[in-house]
Enzyme design. Structure first.
Site, PDB file in Angstrom:
ATOM      1  N   CYS A  14      55.658 -23.117 -40.338  1.00  0.00           N
ATOM      2  CA  CYS A  14      55.928 -22.007 -40.784  1.00  0.00           C
ATOM      3  C   CYS A  14      55.132 -20.766 -40.324  1.00  0.00           C
ATOM      4  O   CYS A  14      54.425 -21.087 -39.605  1.00  0.00           O
ATOM      5  CB  CYS A  14      55.553 -22.199 -42.510  1.00  0.00           C
ATOM      6  SG  CYS A  14      53.854 -22.423 -42.493  1.00  0.00           S
ATOM      7  N   HIS A  43      47.519 -29.342 -42.268  1.00  0.00           N
ATOM      8  CA  HIS A  43      47.366 -30.783 -42.593  1.00  0.00           C
ATOM      9  C   HIS A  43      48.419 -31.624 -41.814  1.00  0.00           C
ATOM     10  O   HIS A  43      49.315 -31.829 -42.350  1.00  0.00           O
ATOM     11  CB  HIS A  43      47.819 -31.320 -44.160  1.00  0.00           C
ATOM     12  CG  HIS A  43      46.712 -30.899 -45.007  1.00  0.00           C
ATOM     13  ND1 HIS A  43      46.702 -30.320 -46.354  1.00  0.00           N
ATOM     14  CD2 HIS A  43      45.197 -30.918 -44.869  1.00  0.00           C
ATOM     15  CE1 HIS A  43      45.479 -30.296 -46.718  1.00  0.00           C
ATOM     16  NE2 HIS A  43      44.715 -30.648 -45.977  1.00  0.00           N
ATOM     17  N   HIS A  76      44.448 -23.268 -45.690  1.00  0.00           N
ATOM     18  CA  HIS A  76      44.477 -23.338 -47.309  1.00  0.00           C
ATOM     19  C   HIS A  76      43.610 -22.488 -47.974  1.00  0.00           C
ATOM     20  O   HIS A  76      43.501 -22.476 -49.119  1.00  0.00           O
ATOM     21  CB  HIS A  76      44.148 -24.983 -47.563  1.00  0.00           C
ATOM     22  CG  HIS A  76      44.826 -25.877 -46.719  1.00  0.00           C
ATOM     23  ND1 HIS A  76      43.855 -26.316 -45.597  1.00  0.00           N
ATOM     24  CD2 HIS A  76      45.995 -26.347 -46.611  1.00  0.00           C
ATOM     25  CE1 HIS A  76      44.830 -27.045 -44.877  1.00  0.00           C
ATOM     26  NE2 HIS A  76      45.915 -27.150 -45.543  1.00  0.00           N
ATOM     27  N   GLU A 128      43.753 -25.996 -51.106  1.00  0.00           N
ATOM     28  CA  GLU A 128      44.247 -24.589 -51.156  1.00  0.00           C
ATOM     29  C   GLU A 128      43.870 -24.329 -52.968  1.00  0.00           C
ATOM     30  O   GLU A 128      43.646 -23.217 -53.347  1.00  0.00           O
ATOM     31  CB  GLU A 128      45.870 -24.507 -51.226  1.00  0.00           C
ATOM     32  CG  GLU A 128      46.231 -23.439 -51.698  1.00  0.00           C
ATOM     33  CD  GLU A 128      47.985 -22.809 -51.959  1.00  0.00           C
ATOM     34  OE1 GLU A 128      48.529 -23.673 -51.017  1.00  0.00           O
ATOM     35  OE2 GLU A 128      48.436 -22.451 -52.556  1.00  0.00           O
ATOM     36  N   THR A 166      50.826 -22.620 -53.495  1.00  0.00           N
ATOM     37  CA  THR A 166      52.315 -22.162 -52.799  1.00  0.00           C
ATOM     38  C   THR A 166      53.185 -23.346 -52.136  1.00  0.00           C
ATOM     39  O   THR A 166      54.268 -23.092 -51.973  1.00  0.00           O
ATOM     40  CB  THR A 166      51.822 -21.514 -51.488  1.00  0.00           C
ATOM     41  OG1 THR A 166      50.943 -22.421 -50.740  1.00  0.00           O
ATOM     42  CG2 THR A 166      50.734 -20.280 -51.695  1.00  0.00           C
ATOM     43  N   CYS A 196      55.871 -20.464 -51.590  1.00  0.00           N
ATOM     44  CA  CYS A 196      55.915 -19.423 -50.631  1.00  0.00           C
ATOM     45  C   CYS A 196      57.489 -19.910 -49.970  1.00  0.00           C
ATOM     46  O   CYS A 196      58.139 -20.558 -50.184  1.00  0.00           O
ATOM     47  CB  CYS A 196      54.850 -19.851 -49.626  1.00  0.00           C
ATOM     48  SG  CYS A 196      55.222 -21.311 -48.538  1.00  0.00           S
ATOM     49  N   SER A 224      49.678 -33.746 -46.262  1.00  0.00           N
ATOM     50  CA  SER A 224      50.362 -32.356 -46.147  1.00  0.00           C
ATOM     51  C   SER A 224      51.112 -32.392 -47.568  1.00  0.00           C
ATOM     52  O   SER A 224      52.169 -33.106 -47.816  1.00  0.00           O
ATOM     53  CB  SER A 224      51.508 -32.212 -45.093  1.00  0.00           C
ATOM     54  OG  SER A 224      52.277 -31.412 -45.298  1.00  0.00           O
ATOM     55  N   SER A 225      50.946 -31.280 -48.379  1.00  0.00           N
ATOM     56  CA  SER A 225      51.269 -31.460 -49.816  1.00  0.00           C
ATOM     57  C   SER A 225      52.961 -31.017 -49.703  1.00  0.00           C
ATOM     58  O   SER A 225      53.826 -31.523 -50.233  1.00  0.00           O
ATOM     59  CB  SER A 225      50.788 -30.140 -50.413  1.00  0.00           C
ATOM     60  OG  SER A 225      51.352 -29.951 -51.819  1.00  0.00           O
ATOM     61  N   SER A 268      53.839 -27.995 -41.534  1.00  0.00           N
ATOM     62  CA  SER A 268      52.809 -28.077 -40.743  1.00  0.00           C
ATOM     63  C   SER A 268      53.091 -29.268 -39.425  1.00  0.00           C
ATOM     64  O   SER A 268      52.271 -29.707 -38.716  1.00  0.00           O
ATOM     65  CB  SER A 268      51.486 -28.722 -41.305  1.00  0.00           C
ATOM     66  OG  SER A 268      51.717 -29.595 -42.147  1.00  0.00           O
TER      67      SER A 268
END
Ligand code: SF4
Length: 320
Positions: A14, A43, A76, A128, A166, A196, A224-225, A268
């Site tokens: 992104c 991440h 973050h 974050e 986000t 986001c 990575s969330s 990511s």
């Protein structure tokens, strides 16, 4: 029967991740090694290993870096206390906080300035969430799921607002917001939530992908969330779904009896890892490949101008 591999669109990097990596690379060029980065800048293990090899040093505590060093905050974001500590220690700070996370920090500032209490919807312990919760000295209530909202006790139910992480699941966030509104009818929030554009687009894309597949592979790191949410969204639609950091983690047994395999990547995860996963799947299943159409993203965030070489800022801005 050979397999068919279908790629989601959009997938992978992104604008916030591209900018954060660019900040570390430009800082390394400008200051040489080492450049210190508070927390993994994004991440993804491959991205961080690559930056480490170029001279980035990832730290969790500011005391690990000598005063006066170049220091980068991760995408973050950080709490106000961390920002103040960095200033006191005399670091040359470059802020890789995604502008869409900064937007949430500014929302918290505004809510607090209006005397409102704030609820954050997010996952405990995620950097974050720690950074956003640390925007208010008076504290922020954290809720992770609808059941937390139902039990939440606040001091000012008539002056209450919410913000969100986000990278939440859009569907989960909708349920939590509904539970908060049920419990606190006067609660105010952003127009919808703070999830986001990149998270929304990748979740919509994995839903479209899952409709055509029996198995979905998400490329991304377990930390990575947004990548974890992509796997969960696919699994919630009844398809087998796995998160892999790289092609080495693919288990050939996952393919047994499966003919339509979907591949996507978290915000990511770099595209070369996706290409390696596709290559290994093609090898395992003698497969063909095609790509789903999807939303075209044209979001671009400029790098800090102090890091750009003369002339580069102009070029970057005209591309923006
Ligand atoms: S996932 Fe969203 S909030 Fe996070 S860095 Fe990317 S654009 Fe920014």
């Amino acid at each position: 029967m050979p397999i068919h591999i279908l790629l989601a669109n959009p997938r992978g990097f992104c604008a916030g991740v591209t900018r954060a990596i660019g900040i570390v690379e430009h800082a390394l060029e400008k200051f040489g090694t080492p450049v210190y980065v508070r927390h993994e800048v994004v991440h993804n293990q491959f991205v961080c290993d690559n930056l480490r090899a170029k001279g980035a040093v990832f730290i969790e505590d500011l005391s690990e870096a000598p005063p006066g060093s170049a220091l980068i905050f991760s995408a973050h974001g950080v709490s106000k206390a961390v920002r103040e500590e960095a200033a006191q220690r005399g670091f040359k700070v470059f802020d890789a906080t995604c502008p869409l996370v900064t937007k949430v920090h500014l929302e918290v500032d505004k809510m607090r300035a209006q005397g409102r209490e704030v609820v954050m919807i997010g996952h405990a312990g995620h950097p974050e969430v720690e950074g956003t919760m640390g925007q208010s000295e008076e504290g922020i209530y954290l809720v992770e799921k609808a059941a937390d909202a139902e039990k939440l006790k606040v001091s000012q139910p008539q002056a209450l607002s919410f913000v969100t992480q986000t990278t939440l699941s859009m569907d989960d966030a909708r349920h939590v917001v509904a539970a908060l509104r049920q419990r606190f009818p006067d609660i105010q929030g952003p127009h919808k939530d703070d999830i986001c554009y990149a998270t929304q687009n990748r979740q919509d894309a994995v839903k479209a992908l899952a409709a055509h597949c029996e198995l979905v592979i998400v490329v991304g790191s377990p930390s990575s969330s947004n990548s974890r949410r992509l796997r969960e969204v696919a699994a919630s639609l009844g398809v087998a779904a796995y998160l892999v950091d790289s092609s080495d983690e693919l288990d050939p047994e996952w393919l047994a009896g499966k003919h339509h395999i979907g591949v996507t990547a978290g915000a990511s995860a770099p595209e070369n890892l996706v290409a390696q996963v596709v290559e290994r799947l093609r090898h395992l299943g003698q497969g063909t490949m095609s790509e789903l159409a999807g939303v075209e993203e044209n979001v671009y965030f400029n790098l800090p101008k102090e890091l750009l070489a003369a002339g580069e800022g102009k070029r970057q801005r005209s591309e923006g």
